[in-house]
Scaffold this motif. Structure first.
Motif, mmCIF file in Angstrom:
data_model
loop_
_atom_site.group_PDB
_atom_site.id
_atom_site.type_symbol
_atom_site.label_atom_id
_atom_site.label_comp_id
_atom_site.label_asym_id
_atom_site.label_seq_id
_atom_site.Cartn_x
_atom_site.Cartn_y
_atom_site.Cartn_z
ATOM 1 N N PRO A 3 0.807 -1.233 0.000
ATOM 2 C CA PRO A 3 0.000 0.000 0.000
ATOM 3 C C PRO A 3 0.836 1.277 0.000
ATOM 4 O O PRO A 3 0.318 2.346 -0.320
ATOM 5 N N ALA A 4 2.122 1.165 0.379
ATOM 6 C CA ALA A 4 2.966 2.366 0.469
ATOM 7 C C ALA A 4 4.300 2.201 -0.239
ATOM 8 O O ALA A 4 5.192 3.031 -0.072
ATOM 9 N N GLU A 5 4.444 1.158 -1.054
ATOM 10 C CA GLU A 5 5.742 0.868 -1.663
ATOM 11 C C GLU A 5 6.246 2.013 -2.528
ATOM 12 O O GLU A 5 7.443 2.326 -2.544
ATOM 13 N N ALA A 6 5.337 2.684 -3.220
ATOM 14 C CA ALA A 6 5.747 3.782 -4.100
ATOM 15 C C ALA A 6 6.258 4.984 -3.308
ATOM 16 O O ALA A 6 6.944 5.847 -3.860
ATOM 17 N N LYS A 7 5.948 5.031 -2.011
ATOM 18 C CA LYS A 7 6.334 6.172 -1.187
ATOM 19 C C LYS A 7 7.511 5.855 -0.267
ATOM 20 O O LYS A 7 7.844 6.652 0.610
ATOM 21 N N THR A 8 8.122 4.699 -0.447
ATOM 22 C CA THR A 8 9.224 4.306 0.423
ATOM 23 C C THR A 8 10.487 4.003 -0.378
ATOM 24 O O THR A 8 10.419 3.577 -1.531
ATOM 25 N N GLU A 9 11.611 4.225 0.269
ATOM 26 C CA GLU A 9 12.915 3.840 -0.278
ATOM 27 C C GLU A 9 13.384 2.602 0.474
ATOM 28 O O GLU A 9 13.345 2.573 1.704
ATOM 29 N N ILE A 10 13.818 1.579 -0.242
ATOM 30 C CA ILE A 10 14.242 0.338 0.398
ATOM 31 C C ILE A 10 15.728 0.115 0.152
ATOM 32 O O ILE A 10 16.190 0.144 -0.996
#
Length: 328
Positions: free
Chosen positions: A55-62
């Motif tokens: 749900p938030a992958e596009a808004k996170t840096e991994i």
């Protein structure tokens, strides 16, 4: 509203952010407008997955890497305002067969993170998540934070060592840190493959699969349970309040016997059954009997759990029925 304002625009690092609690925290942080960075081992099926943060992958840096790589840690913490340290191993039973691996994942990695933050982001606030296993057998109930620490397994020893590191550095003003001693956390995004990593997840899996839940001993030993959203609320609160610096807090909820817990899981799922069975050798060694925490210190900050155990179980079971293929 205070939490929303505090984290909006903040740069936040979550170690173990693809795991159970970490992914729920990252999703919440992203919704609050935080810039979220995840530091995680290369994902394996038991340790977390990018599906958890979809749900938030596009808004996170991994960032994938080893928590004991000082260069990588330095890169991950640089410019960060708040650090939530959740990476590590959780199994009490598995720690007894791989004590060195547990020490590396829980104690040594904490020291690498602390040193990395001290050198590269000394103003960052750190929230560390430990375990009720740091206490060992309860001498009196409910268990207060001042209770002696006598872990009965390697995991509890290493978690206590990590907490000692964080509080030592915080007391010496090298950085700002606080620690949470977690009870039994449950909810969406738990791993469901290793029965040694929290019995509540295994109970839920067996009930959904219409299997028999085996409860060790008479099942009368009590445990407390907290829904993951309530845990996220407590972490966010501790990460923004200055008075939590150099402090440790119990984080728990309502207590139920293990037998009643299994029966409630079966009732909530509408499938499965329950029976008692003798302890295995490995589980008997790490059994601590009744454990009920006193959370009044955390309550004084303004936190209390909002989701009842019954409602939380219904939400959790519904989540896994909808997403079973990603967790079984």
């Amino acid at each position: 509203m205070e939490i929303e304002k505090h984290y909006n625009g903040k740069k936040v690092l979550v170690t173990g952010g693809l795991g159970f609690i970490g992914s729920n925290l990252c999703i919440r942080l992203a919704s609050l407008g935080a810039s979220v960075r995840i530091l995680n081992k290369n994902p394996r099926r038991l340790e977390g997955s990018t599906f958890n943060i979809s749900p938030a992958e596009a808004k996170t840096e991994i960032i994938f890497g080893d928590m004991c790589d000082s260069g990588m840690i330095g890169k991950a913490v640089r410019g960060i305002d708040v650090i939530f340290h959740l990476a590590g191993r959780a199994s009490h039973v598995d720690s007894m067969t791989d004590p060195v691996g547990d020490a590396n994942a829980n104690a040594e990695s904490a020291l690498y993170l602390i040193e990395g933050a001290r050198k590269n982001s000394p103003s960052a606030k750190i929230v560390y998540t430990g375990t009720r296993g740091q206490y060992g057998n309860a001498k009196a109930l409910p268990v207060k934070e001042e209770h002696p620490k006598n872990p009965v397994d390697i995991n509890g020893i290493n978690k206590q060592a990590a907490e000692d590191y964080f509080l030592f550095y915080s007391h010496s003003n090298s950085l700002s840190a606080c620690c949470l001693r977690l009870g039994n956390i449950y909810g969406p995004r738990m791993q469901m493959k290793n029965k040694n990593q929290g019995f509540i997840s295994w109970f839920i899996r067996q009930a959904i699969d219409d299997e028999t839940i085996n409860v060790f001993g008479d099942g009368l030993q009590r445990r407390d349970f907290v829904y993951v959203d309530d845990v996220v609320d407590a972490m966010l609160l501790c990460g923004m309040k200055w008075e939590t610096n150099s402090q440790a807090y119990n984080l728990g909820g309502d207590a139920y016997s293990v037998l009643d817990t299994a029966k409630l899981v079966v009732k909530s799922a509408g499938s499965g059954s329950v029976k008692t069975t003798p302890y295995t050798e490995g589980h008997k060694k790490v059994e601590v009997g009744d454990f009920v925490p006193d959370c009044s210190k955390l309550h004084a900050l303004g936190w209390k759990p909002r989701v009842s155990f019954e409602d939380g179980l219904k939400r959790t079971i519904a989540y896994y029925r909808e997403n079973k293929l990603n967790y079984w």
